[in-house]
Design a protein around this motif. Structure first.
Motif, short mmCIF file in Angstrom:
data_model
loop_
_atom_site.label_atom_id
_atom_site.label_comp_id
_atom_site.label_asym_id
_atom_site.label_seq_id
_atom_site.Cartn_x
_atom_site.Cartn_y
_atom_site.Cartn_z
N MET A 106 -5.94 96.55 43.65
CA MET A 106 -6.47 95.53 42.74
C MET A 106 -6.65 94.07 42.98
O MET A 106 -6.00 93.72 44.19
N ILE A 107 -7.60 93.25 42.52
CA ILE A 107 -7.82 91.79 42.97
C ILE A 107 -7.49 91.39 41.55
O ILE A 107 -7.59 91.48 40.63
N GLU A 108 -6.61 90.20 41.96
CA GLU A 108 -6.06 89.24 40.70
C GLU A 108 -6.49 87.85 41.08
O GLU A 108 -6.21 87.40 42.19
N LEU A 121 -7.57 86.99 35.55
CA LEU A 121 -8.03 88.06 35.79
C LEU A 121 -7.52 89.29 36.61
O LEU A 121 -6.73 88.94 37.68
N SER A 122 -7.58 90.46 36.12
CA SER A 122 -7.39 91.69 37.01
C SER A 122 -8.80 92.18 37.22
O SER A 122 -9.55 92.51 36.24
N ILE A 123 -9.15 92.73 38.54
CA ILE A 123 -10.31 93.13 38.81
C ILE A 123 -10.09 94.57 39.60
O ILE A 123 -9.29 94.45 40.59
N THR A 124 -10.42 95.48 39.03
CA THR A 124 -10.11 96.91 39.88
C THR A 124 -11.54 97.88 39.93
O THR A 124 -12.41 97.46 39.22
N HIS A 125 -11.33 98.85 40.57
CA HIS A 125 -12.66 99.95 40.85
C HIS A 125 -12.70 100.43 39.37
O HIS A 125 -11.72 100.82 38.81
N SER A 142 -14.22 96.58 37.36
CA SER A 142 -14.00 96.18 36.22
C SER A 142 -13.21 95.09 36.03
O SER A 142 -12.28 94.73 36.87
N ILE A 143 -13.75 94.14 35.22
CA ILE A 143 -13.02 92.91 34.94
C ILE A 143 -12.15 93.07 33.63
O ILE A 143 -12.76 93.17 32.70
N ARG A 144 -10.95 92.55 33.64
CA ARG A 144 -10.02 92.58 32.76
C ARG A 144 -9.24 91.16 32.69
O ARG A 144 -8.98 90.62 33.67
N LEU A 145 -8.83 90.67 31.20
CA LEU A 145 -8.09 89.67 31.27
C LEU A 145 -6.63 90.33 31.71
O LEU A 145 -6.37 91.56 31.32
N LYS A 146 -5.75 89.51 32.31
CA LYS A 146 -4.53 89.98 32.55
C LYS A 146 -3.52 90.27 31.65
O LYS A 146 -2.69 91.46 31.81
N ASP A 147 -3.76 89.91 30.34
CA ASP A 147 -2.81 90.24 29.07
C ASP A 147 -3.52 91.20 28.28
O ASP A 147 -3.12 91.32 27.28
#
Length: 176
Positions: A1-3, A7-11, A58-63
Protein backbone atom coordinates in the motif's frame (compact mmCIF):
# COMPACT_ATOMS: atom_id res chain seq x y z
CA UNK A 1 0.00 0.00 0.00
CA UNK A 2 1.10 3.53 -0.81
CA UNK A 3 -0.14 6.32 1.43
CA UNK A 4 -0.12 10.07 1.05
CA UNK A 5 -1.52 12.70 3.37
CA UNK A 6 -5.08 12.16 2.09
CA UNK A 7 -4.96 9.01 -0.02
CA UNK A 8 -4.51 5.27 0.10
CA UNK A 9 -3.27 3.61 -3.10
CA UNK A 10 -3.45 -0.16 -3.47
CA UNK A 11 -3.25 -2.72 -6.25
CA UNK A 12 -6.68 -2.91 -7.84
CA UNK A 13 -8.79 -5.99 -7.17
CA UNK A 14 -11.97 -7.33 -8.73
CA UNK A 15 -14.11 -6.01 -5.86
CA UNK A 16 -13.18 -2.49 -7.08
CA UNK A 17 -15.29 -3.09 -10.19
CA UNK A 18 -18.48 -1.25 -9.16
CA UNK A 19 -16.68 1.91 -8.06
CA UNK A 20 -14.44 1.95 -11.15
CA UNK A 21 -17.26 1.26 -13.57
CA UNK A 22 -19.07 4.30 -12.18
CA UNK A 23 -16.51 6.55 -13.92
CA UNK A 24 -15.12 4.41 -16.79
CA UNK A 25 -18.68 4.08 -18.13
CA UNK A 26 -18.92 7.88 -18.29
CA UNK A 27 -18.54 9.01 -21.92
CA UNK A 28 -17.11 12.39 -20.90
CA UNK A 29 -14.44 10.76 -18.70
CA UNK A 30 -13.42 8.38 -21.49
CA UNK A 31 -13.53 10.76 -24.46
CA UNK A 32 -9.72 10.81 -24.78
CA UNK A 33 -9.33 7.07 -24.22
CA UNK A 34 -9.28 4.35 -26.86
CA UNK A 35 -11.26 1.99 -24.72
CA UNK A 36 -15.02 1.97 -24.41
CA UNK A 37 -16.84 -0.11 -21.80
CA UNK A 38 -20.54 -0.35 -22.65
CA UNK A 39 -21.13 -2.98 -19.98
CA UNK A 40 -19.69 -3.81 -16.58
CA UNK A 41 -18.71 -7.22 -17.98
CA UNK A 42 -16.62 -5.53 -20.70
CA UNK A 43 -14.67 -3.61 -18.07
CA UNK A 44 -14.30 -6.69 -15.88
CA UNK A 45 -12.22 -8.36 -18.63
CA UNK A 46 -9.59 -5.60 -18.58
CA UNK A 47 -9.75 -5.24 -14.79
CA UNK A 48 -9.02 -8.96 -14.40
CA UNK A 49 -5.96 -8.72 -16.65
CA UNK A 50 -4.58 -5.53 -15.12
CA UNK A 51 -5.17 -6.66 -11.54
CA UNK A 52 -3.62 -10.11 -12.14
CA UNK A 53 -0.52 -8.43 -13.58
CA UNK A 54 -0.38 -5.78 -10.82
CA UNK A 55 -0.53 -2.91 -13.33
CA UNK A 56 -3.51 -1.01 -11.93
CA UNK A 57 -3.71 0.86 -8.63
CA UNK A 58 -6.92 2.02 -6.96
CA UNK A 59 -7.05 5.44 -5.33
CA UNK A 60 -9.14 5.93 -2.19
CA UNK A 61 -9.54 8.69 0.34
CA UNK A 62 -8.06 7.47 3.61
CA UNK A 63 -11.37 7.85 5.40
CA UNK A 64 -13.54 6.24 2.69
CA UNK A 65 -13.34 2.76 1.08
CA UNK A 66 -14.78 3.99 -2.26
CA UNK A 67 -12.40 3.92 -5.25
CA UNK A 68 -12.23 7.49 -6.55
CA UNK A 69 -9.87 6.80 -9.43
CA UNK A 70 -7.01 4.66 -10.59
CA UNK A 71 -3.45 4.76 -11.80
CA UNK A 72 -1.79 2.55 -14.39
CA UNK A 73 1.95 1.88 -14.12
CA UNK A 74 3.36 -0.68 -16.52
CA UNK A 75 6.64 -1.37 -18.28
CA UNK A 76 7.04 -0.27 -21.85
CA UNK A 77 8.95 -2.37 -24.37
CA UNK A 78 11.63 -3.44 -24.65
CA UNK A 79 11.77 -4.37 -20.97
CA UNK A 80 15.55 -3.86 -20.84
CA UNK A 81 14.93 -0.10 -21.02
CA UNK A 82 13.26 -0.28 -17.59
CA UNK A 83 10.83 2.43 -18.61
CA UNK A 84 7.29 2.63 -17.23
CA UNK A 85 4.17 4.19 -18.66
CA UNK A 86 1.95 6.16 -16.27
CA UNK A 87 -1.76 6.71 -16.76
CA UNK A 88 -4.57 7.94 -14.54
CA UNK A 89 -8.33 8.36 -14.54
CA UNK A 90 -10.30 10.01 -11.75
CA UNK A 91 -14.01 9.96 -11.02
CA UNK A 92 -15.27 13.45 -12.00
CA UNK A 93 -16.90 13.80 -8.57
CA UNK A 94 -13.34 14.18 -7.24
CA UNK A 95 -11.85 16.48 -9.89
CA UNK A 96 -10.29 19.79 -8.93
CA UNK A 97 -9.12 18.75 -5.48
CA UNK A 98 -5.52 17.78 -6.28
CA UNK A 99 -6.11 14.06 -5.75
CA UNK A 100 -4.79 13.02 -9.15
CA UNK A 101 -1.61 15.05 -8.68
CA UNK A 102 -1.11 13.70 -5.16
CA UNK A 103 -1.63 10.08 -6.26
CA UNK A 104 0.56 10.47 -9.35
CA UNK A 105 3.45 11.92 -7.34
CA UNK A 106 3.19 8.98 -4.95
CA UNK A 107 3.21 6.43 -7.79
CA UNK A 108 6.23 8.16 -9.37
CA UNK A 109 8.06 7.85 -6.07
CA UNK A 110 7.05 4.19 -5.90
CA UNK A 111 8.17 3.63 -9.49
CA UNK A 112 11.59 5.19 -9.01
CA UNK A 113 12.35 4.06 -5.46
CA UNK A 114 10.67 0.64 -5.21
CA UNK A 115 10.43 -0.59 -8.81
CA UNK A 116 13.79 1.05 -9.64
CA UNK A 117 12.48 2.53 -12.90
CA UNK A 118 15.04 4.16 -15.14
CA UNK A 119 12.41 6.39 -16.67
CA UNK A 120 8.68 7.06 -16.38
CA UNK A 121 6.63 8.53 -19.20
CA UNK A 122 3.05 9.64 -19.72
CA UNK A 123 1.14 10.80 -22.79
CA UNK A 124 -2.19 12.38 -23.60
CA UNK A 125 -4.12 14.26 -26.24
CA UNK A 126 -2.85 17.87 -26.18
CA UNK A 127 -6.42 19.19 -25.91
CA UNK A 128 -6.78 17.23 -22.64
CA UNK A 129 -5.38 20.17 -20.67
CA UNK A 130 -6.11 18.80 -17.17
CA UNK A 131 -4.10 15.66 -17.98
CA UNK A 132 -0.93 17.37 -19.18
CA UNK A 133 -1.20 19.88 -16.34
CA UNK A 134 -1.03 16.96 -13.89
CA UNK A 135 2.07 15.71 -15.76
CA UNK A 136 3.72 19.10 -15.34
CA UNK A 137 2.71 19.42 -11.67
CA UNK A 138 4.33 16.07 -10.83
CA UNK A 139 7.59 17.06 -12.52
CA UNK A 140 7.39 15.31 -15.88
CA UNK A 141 8.97 17.26 -18.73
CA UNK A 142 7.37 17.76 -22.13
CA UNK A 143 9.38 15.81 -24.68
CA UNK A 144 7.36 16.30 -27.83
CA UNK A 145 4.07 16.32 -29.67
CA UNK A 146 3.31 13.67 -32.25
CA UNK A 147 0.91 14.49 -35.07
CA UNK A 148 -1.99 12.04 -35.47
CA UNK A 149 -0.11 9.27 -33.63
CA UNK A 150 -2.80 7.84 -31.34
CA UNK A 151 -5.61 5.70 -32.76
CA UNK A 152 -8.67 6.62 -30.72
CA UNK A 153 -11.50 4.73 -32.48
CA UNK A 154 -13.25 4.34 -35.82
CA UNK A 155 -15.77 6.90 -37.05
CA UNK A 156 -19.33 6.05 -38.07
CA UNK A 157 -18.05 4.89 -41.49
CA UNK A 158 -15.41 2.57 -40.04
CA UNK A 159 -12.50 4.89 -40.81
CA UNK A 160 -9.79 5.22 -38.16
CA UNK A 161 -9.60 8.43 -36.16
CA UNK A 162 -6.11 9.43 -35.05
CA UNK A 163 -5.38 12.18 -32.54
CA UNK A 164 -2.25 14.08 -31.69
CA UNK A 165 -0.30 12.91 -28.66
CA UNK A 166 1.89 14.90 -26.30
CA UNK A 167 4.61 12.96 -24.51
CA UNK A 168 6.06 13.78 -21.09
CA UNK A 169 8.81 11.91 -19.29
CA UNK A 170 11.27 11.90 -16.43
CA UNK A 171 14.56 10.10 -15.84
CA UNK A 172 15.36 8.79 -12.37
CA UNK A 173 18.28 11.25 -12.10
CA UNK A 174 15.79 14.14 -12.27
CA UNK A 175 13.48 12.72 -9.58
CA UNK A 176 13.93 14.65 -6.32
Amino acid sequence: MIETIRLSITHSVLTDLDDMYEYVSNEEVMKYERENYPTKASYLVILKYLSEHKLLYSIRLKDNPKVIGHLFLGKTGPAVNNEYNLGYILNPLYHGKGYCTEASKAILDYGFNILKANRIRAACNPVNIPSWKVMEKIGLKKEGTFKKRFFIRNDEHGNPIYTDEVLYGLHVSDWK
